[in-house]
Design a protein around this motif. Structure first.
Motif, PDB file in Angstrom:
ATOM      1  N   PHE A   1      45.297  48.069  28.420  1.00 53.25           N
ATOM      2  CA  PHE A   1      45.056  49.029  29.866  1.00 53.25           C
ATOM      3  C   PHE A   1      44.752  48.456  31.051  1.00 53.25           C
ATOM      4  CE2 PHE A   1      41.463  51.140  32.307  1.00 53.25           C
ATOM      5  CZ  PHE A   1      42.131  52.100  32.797  1.00 53.25           C
ATOM      6  N   PRO A   2      44.018  47.307  31.201  1.00 52.22           N
ATOM      7  CA  PRO A   2      43.992  46.590  32.471  1.00 52.22           C
ATOM      8  C   PRO A   2      45.123  45.888  32.982  1.00 52.22           C
ATOM      9  CG  PRO A   2      42.230  45.959  30.998  1.00 52.22           C
ATOM     10  CD  PRO A   2      43.155  46.630  30.072  1.00 52.22           C
ATOM     11  N   TYR A   3      46.213  45.581  32.004  1.00 51.05           N
ATOM     12  CA  TYR A   3      47.288  44.990  32.742  1.00 51.05           C
ATOM     13  C   TYR A   3      48.362  46.095  32.996  1.00 51.05           C
ATOM     14  CZ  TYR A   3      50.365  44.998  28.668  1.00 51.05           C
ATOM     15  OH  TYR A   3      51.205  45.231  27.476  1.00 51.05           O
ATOM     16  N   MET A   4      48.331  47.368  32.260  1.00 50.73           N
ATOM     17  CA  MET A   4      48.944  48.376  32.546  1.00 50.73           C
ATOM     18  C   MET A   4      48.693  48.826  34.057  1.00 50.73           C
ATOM     19  SD  MET A   4      51.467  48.771  30.221  1.00 50.73           S
ATOM     20  CE  MET A   4      51.990  50.448  30.192  1.00 50.73           C
ATOM     21  N   LEU A   5      47.178  48.932  34.178  1.00 51.55           N
ATOM     22  CA  LEU A   5      46.714  49.417  35.407  1.00 51.55           C
ATOM     23  C   LEU A   5      47.129  48.433  36.397  1.00 51.55           C
ATOM     24  CD1 LEU A   5      43.633  51.212  35.983  1.00 51.55           C
ATOM     25  CD2 LEU A   5      43.780  48.908  37.336  1.00 51.55           C
ATOM     26  N   GLY A   6      47.048  47.308  36.155  1.00 52.85           N
ATOM     27  CA  GLY A   6      47.419  46.165  37.123  1.00 52.85           C
ATOM     28  C   GLY A   6      48.859  46.376  37.770  1.00 52.85           C
TER      29      GLY A   6
ATOM     30  N   ILE B   1      36.086  47.039  34.591  1.00 52.82           N
ATOM     31  CA  ILE B   1      35.087  46.581  35.859  1.00 52.82           C
ATOM     32  C   ILE B   1      34.828  45.224  35.265  1.00 52.82           C
ATOM     33  CG2 ILE B   1      32.751  46.901  36.295  1.00 52.82           C
ATOM     34  CD1 ILE B   1      33.074  49.944  35.892  1.00 52.82           C
ATOM     35  N   VAL B   2      34.970  44.732  34.017  1.00 52.94           N
ATOM     36  CA  VAL B   2      34.885  43.396  33.765  1.00 52.94           C
ATOM     37  C   VAL B   2      35.725  42.558  34.060  1.00 52.94           C
ATOM     38  CG1 VAL B   2      34.784  41.673  31.709  1.00 52.94           C
ATOM     39  CG2 VAL B   2      33.674  44.008  31.662  1.00 52.94           C
ATOM     40  N   ILE B   3      36.890  42.998  33.859  1.00 53.82           N
ATOM     41  CA  ILE B   3      38.197  42.067  34.233  1.00 53.82           C
ATOM     42  C   ILE B   3      38.595  42.107  36.064  1.00 53.82           C
ATOM     43  CG2 ILE B   3      40.793  41.731  34.052  1.00 53.82           C
ATOM     44  CD1 ILE B   3      40.066  42.839  31.294  1.00 53.82           C
ATOM     45  N   PHE B   4      38.798  43.177  36.651  1.00 57.95           N
ATOM     46  CA  PHE B   4      39.051  43.234  37.914  1.00 57.95           C
ATOM     47  C   PHE B   4      38.366  42.477  38.970  1.00 57.95           C
ATOM     48  CE2 PHE B   4      42.104  46.154  35.891  1.00 57.95           C
ATOM     49  CZ  PHE B   4      43.309  45.419  36.162  1.00 57.95           C
ATOM     50  N   PRO B   5      36.888  42.562  39.104  1.00 61.64           N
ATOM     51  CA  PRO B   5      36.062  42.014  39.961  1.00 61.64           C
ATOM     52  C   PRO B   5      36.109  40.727  39.799  1.00 61.64           C
ATOM     53  CG  PRO B   5      34.923  43.972  38.970  1.00 61.64           C
ATOM     54  CD  PRO B   5      36.147  43.769  38.124  1.00 61.64           C
ATOM     55  N   ALA B   6      36.124  40.172  38.461  1.00 64.36           N
ATOM     56  CA  ALA B   6      36.352  38.792  38.268  1.00 64.36           C
ATOM     57  C   ALA B   6      37.744  37.965  38.550  1.00 64.36           C
ATOM     58  CB  ALA B   6      36.072  38.528  36.697  1.00 64.36           C
ATOM     59  N   VAL B   7      38.705  38.763  38.262  1.00 64.57           N
ATOM     60  CA  VAL B   7      39.999  38.107  38.801  1.00 64.57           C
ATOM     61  C   VAL B   7      40.228  38.079  39.984  1.00 64.57           C
ATOM     62  CG1 VAL B   7      42.349  38.869  38.883  1.00 64.57           C
ATOM     63  CG2 VAL B   7      41.235  39.171  36.479  1.00 64.57           C
TER      64      VAL B   7
ATOM     65  N   SER C   1      37.652  38.042  42.289  1.00 64.73           N
ATOM     66  CA  SER C   1      36.745  36.998  42.857  1.00 64.73           C
ATOM     67  C   SER C   1      37.108  35.805  42.978  1.00 64.73           C
ATOM     68  CB  SER C   1      35.265  37.380  41.817  1.00 64.73           C
ATOM     69  OG  SER C   1      34.482  36.283  42.357  1.00 64.73           O
ATOM     70  N   PHE C   2      38.083  35.290  41.888  1.00 63.97           N
ATOM     71  CA  PHE C   2      38.563  34.167  41.653  1.00 63.97           C
ATOM     72  C   PHE C   2      39.871  33.878  42.276  1.00 63.97           C
ATOM     73  CE2 PHE C   2      34.879  33.928  38.826  1.00 63.97           C
ATOM     74  CZ  PHE C   2      34.231  33.198  39.534  1.00 63.97           C
ATOM     75  N   GLY C   3      40.436  34.875  42.826  1.00 61.14           N
ATOM     76  CA  GLY C   3      41.823  34.868  43.494  1.00 61.14           C
ATOM     77  C   GLY C   3      42.766  34.936  42.741  1.00 61.14           C
ATOM     78  N   MET C   4      42.627  35.546  41.390  1.00 60.01           N
ATOM     79  CA  MET C   4      43.835  35.453  40.358  1.00 60.01           C
ATOM     80  C   MET C   4      44.895  36.561  40.647  1.00 60.01           C
ATOM     81  SD  MET C   4      42.868  32.929  38.012  1.00 60.01           S
ATOM     82  CE  MET C   4      41.651  31.859  38.072  1.00 60.01           C
ATOM     83  N   ASN C   5      45.829  36.630  39.819  1.00 57.06           N
ATOM     84  CA  ASN C   5      46.716  37.728  39.582  1.00 57.06           C
ATOM     85  C   ASN C   5      46.526  38.712  39.066  1.00 57.06           C
ATOM     86  OD1 ASN C   5      48.957  39.285  40.078  1.00 57.06           O
ATOM     87  ND2 ASN C   5      50.324  38.021  39.075  1.00 57.06           N
ATOM     88  N   PRO C   6      46.068  40.284  39.562  1.00 56.90           N
ATOM     89  CA  PRO C   6      45.601  41.420  38.695  1.00 56.90           C
ATOM     90  C   PRO C   6      46.806  41.830  38.002  1.00 56.90           C
ATOM     91  CG  PRO C   6      45.952  42.005  40.953  1.00 56.90           C
ATOM     92  CD  PRO C   6      46.069  40.544  40.997  1.00 56.90           C
ATOM     93  N   SER C   7      48.328  41.712  38.148  1.00 60.03           N
ATOM     94  CA  SER C   7      49.356  42.287  37.548  1.00 60.03           C
ATOM     95  C   SER C   7      49.998  41.219  36.507  1.00 60.03           C
ATOM     96  CB  SER C   7      50.128  42.948  38.595  1.00 60.03           C
ATOM     97  OG  SER C   7      50.511  41.916  39.460  1.00 60.03           O
ATOM     98  N   ALA C   8      49.147  40.253  36.246  1.00 59.33           N
ATOM     99  CA  ALA C   8      49.873  39.240  35.222  1.00 59.33           C
ATOM    100  C   ALA C   8      50.508  39.836  34.005  1.00 59.33           C
ATOM    101  CB  ALA C   8      48.544  38.292  34.851  1.00 59.33           C
ATOM    102  N   GLY C   9      50.122  40.748  33.398  1.00 62.86           N
ATOM    103  CA  GLY C   9      50.763  41.408  32.440  1.00 62.86           C
ATOM    104  C   GLY C   9      49.991  40.968  30.864  1.00 62.86           C
TER     105      GLY C   9
ATOM    106  N   GLU D   1      49.433  38.659  29.259  1.00 65.23           N
ATOM    107  CA  GLU D   1      48.492  37.223  29.559  1.00 65.23           C
ATOM    108  C   GLU D   1      47.348  37.526  30.133  1.00 65.23           C
ATOM    109  OE1 GLU D   1      51.468  37.669  30.727  1.00 65.23           O
ATOM    110  OE2 GLU D   1      51.831  36.390  32.220  1.00 65.23           O
ATOM    111  N   LEU D   2      47.278  38.568  30.785  1.00 63.90           N
ATOM    112  CA  LEU D   2      46.046  38.781  31.860  1.00 63.90           C
ATOM    113  C   LEU D   2      44.571  38.348  30.910  1.00 63.90           C
ATOM    114  CD1 LEU D   2      44.919  39.930  34.500  1.00 63.90           C
ATOM    115  CD2 LEU D   2      44.822  42.091  33.448  1.00 63.90           C
ATOM    116  N   VAL D   3      44.597  38.980  29.951  1.00 60.31           N
ATOM    117  CA  VAL D   3      43.111  38.455  29.248  1.00 60.31           C
ATOM    118  C   VAL D   3      43.138  36.999  28.853  1.00 60.31           C
ATOM    119  CG1 VAL D   3      42.461  41.042  28.907  1.00 60.31           C
ATOM    120  CG2 VAL D   3      43.099  39.554  26.949  1.00 60.31           C
ATOM    121  N   TYR D   4      44.306  36.663  28.307  1.00 61.06           N
ATOM    122  CA  TYR D   4      44.334  35.241  27.533  1.00 61.06           C
ATOM    123  C   TYR D   4      44.437  34.132  28.519  1.00 61.06           C
ATOM    124  CZ  TYR D   4      44.077  37.536  23.252  1.00 61.06           C
ATOM    125  OH  TYR D   4      43.882  38.365  22.143  1.00 61.06           O
ATOM    126  N   VAL D   5      45.118  34.321  29.675  1.00 63.64           N
ATOM    127  CA  VAL D   5      45.118  33.259  30.686  1.00 63.64           C
ATOM    128  C   VAL D   5      44.466  33.302  31.942  1.00 63.64           C
ATOM    129  CG1 VAL D   5      47.035  31.976  32.271  1.00 63.64           C
ATOM    130  CG2 VAL D   5      47.636  32.813  29.886  1.00 63.64           C
TER     131      VAL D   5
END
Ligand code: PHE
Length: 447
Positions: free
Chosen positions: A31-36, A267-273, A275-283, A285-289
């Motif tokens: 869900f998070p990476y599809m949304l991203g 809510i767990v993933i996007f604020p954190a992503v 906050s640390f300037g990462m890419n929300p549409s990573a695919g 590998e979003l949660v693993y990388v």
């Protein structure tokens, strides 16, 4: 024979077990990476619409089919269909379960490695590039991912061999509350990070220019995948729901739980992503990388990383349980296999196919079919095609080829699904759902 059939012992048990089947990697990983990748808030809005307009009525329909016939997915269509022709829908479900389990168990297996990596602190303090390197080295290494996949499939097989009440229900009743608790802890951590608003805006603020045929297909596919619809999982679980339980309430609870977990994961993933300037549409590998990097940058990161991957593992397990149950219930009831023997044989079968999905990250990564690896192909074919098409055929079968009275009778057990409520439901199943499904499937093929 039917009276000896085991089932869930309570409504809460049924809800937790089915919610366990629904809540899974689909919510926290997919869900998070599809949304991203599909426009953030706009995707969420379309997704919500699909869940309640089409998802809930379809889930009720699957429960009706299962509980009405007291059968596995193949037996259900055999008993309900006026001709043998409809049995293929059940077989379609078994094939879908096999394919989903094959690629799903790859990602489920990864959680085991990541639990070990984060608990032992091996991910902490690494550079951004090194975290990505760890993931690609690991997924390409073949041996460890395959071993973890095997383990995960074995654990699932053990639970299923204990049966519906003592295996599925008991495990879900413990794991689902734990999952919720861990998720809420993670949420609090994430929204208290500096700059978390950006992530929340991304998740909740819709940008309508991002909505096109592909977004619609992606959102529809995601809602089916997440609610485990269109392939018999809910037919199978529906057959274990007690007659006195309300199918409307049960379906609503499951869908709300499923949605809640997806949104909480966002809510767990996007604020954190953010906050640390990462890419929300990573695919994928979003949660693993991306996330291990995020954890590395936060105080107490080792603890939160471990909690997160344990959470992911729990969510995955209750779902692989439901996937295996679809197939095992079929072999036990239609082919007269013993439950324990079936759990072993089916698990081995799934592993044999699933290992190719694992290898498609390593030695087979250049083996492409229609431009996709085996893993990507299994994911796409099941979520974007088999499940929506399976659901379309099911609505046609129920809306047009099954006597209305049969549906009405089963759906109103233990319920107030009579009068206008039933009429609305029936209208959705007969007209709205098939029309929406048809348009979206065709536009998906054309685009
Ligand atoms: N719904 C599960 C998830 O979100 C995946 C799944 C699909 C499980 C179909 C069973 C059947 O992860």
């Amino acid at each position: 024979m039917d009276s000896k059939r085991n089932g869930f012992s309570s409504n809460v048990g049924a809800i937790l077990a089915a919610a366990g089947g629904a809540v899974g990697l689909g919510n926290i990983w997919r869900f998070p990476y599809m949304l991203g990748q599909n426009g953030g808030g706009a995707f969420l809005l379309v997704y919500l619409l699909f869940v309640f307009m089409i998802g809930v009525p379809l889930m009720m329909t699957e429960f009706v089919i299962g509980r009405g016939t007291q059968s596995n997915v193949v037996g259900a269509y055999r008993k309900l269909g006026t001709t043998k022709r409809w049995v293929f829908l059940g077989v379609f479900g078994i094939i879908a379960a096999f394919l989903i389990y094959a690629f799903y168990s790859v990602v489920a297996g990864w959680t085991l490695n990541y639990i070990v990596l984060s608990l032992s602190g091996q991910l902490s303090g690494l550079e951004k590039e090194t975290v990505a390197q760890v993931f690609s080295d690991f997924t390409q290494s073949s041996f460890w991912p395959a071993l973890s996949q095997f383990f995960f499939i074995a654990i699932t097989g053990i639970v299923i061999s204990f049966g519906v009440e003592k295996g599925i229900e008991r495990v879900s009743k413990v794991l689902m509350p734990v999952l919720f608790f861990l998720l809420v802890v993670m949420c609090v951590r994430s929204i208290t990070l500096p700059g978390s608003e950006k992530g929340l805006l991304f998740l909740f603020k819709p940008d309508f220019s991002k909505i096109n045929a592909n977004t619609l297909l992606a959102a529809l596919g995601q809602s089916f995948f997440s609610l485990s619809l269109g392939m018999g999982a809910m037919v199978t679980y529906g057959s274990y729901i007690r007659k006195q339980d309300s199918l409307l309430k049960t379906s609503n609870w499951i869908s709300v739980c499923d949605l809640l977990v997806a949104i909480l994961a966002g809510i767990v993933i996007f604020p954190a992503v953010f906050s640390f300037g990462m890419n929300p549409s990573a695919g994928p590998e979003l949660v693993y990388v991306v996330l291990p990097n995020v954890f590395n940058n936060m105080p107490g990161g080792v603890v939160f990383a471990s909690v997160f991957f344990i959470l992911l593992g729990i969510a995955a397990l209750t779902s692989t349980i439901s996937l295996l149950e679809i197939i095992v219930a079929f072999t036990v009831e239609e082919l007269n296999w013993k439950r324990s023997t079936s759990s072993v044989i089916v698990s081995f079968g799934v592993f044999l196919i699933g290992v190719f999905c694992t290898l498609s990250f390593g030695p087979l990564k250049d083996f492409l079919i229609f431009g996709r690896t085996i893993f990507e192909l299994f994911d796409l074919v099941t979520a974007s095609y088999i499940m929506p098409i399976g659901a379309l055929l099911m609505t046609i079968f129920i809306g047009w080829f099954t006597p209305k009275e049969v549906i009405k009778e089963e759906i109103s057990h233990g319920d107030s699904m009579k009068g206008i409520l039933f009429d609305i439901y029936y209208f959705i199943i007969r007209y709205i759902a098939p029309a929406a499904l048809l348009v979206i499937i065709i536009s998906g093929f054309l685009s």
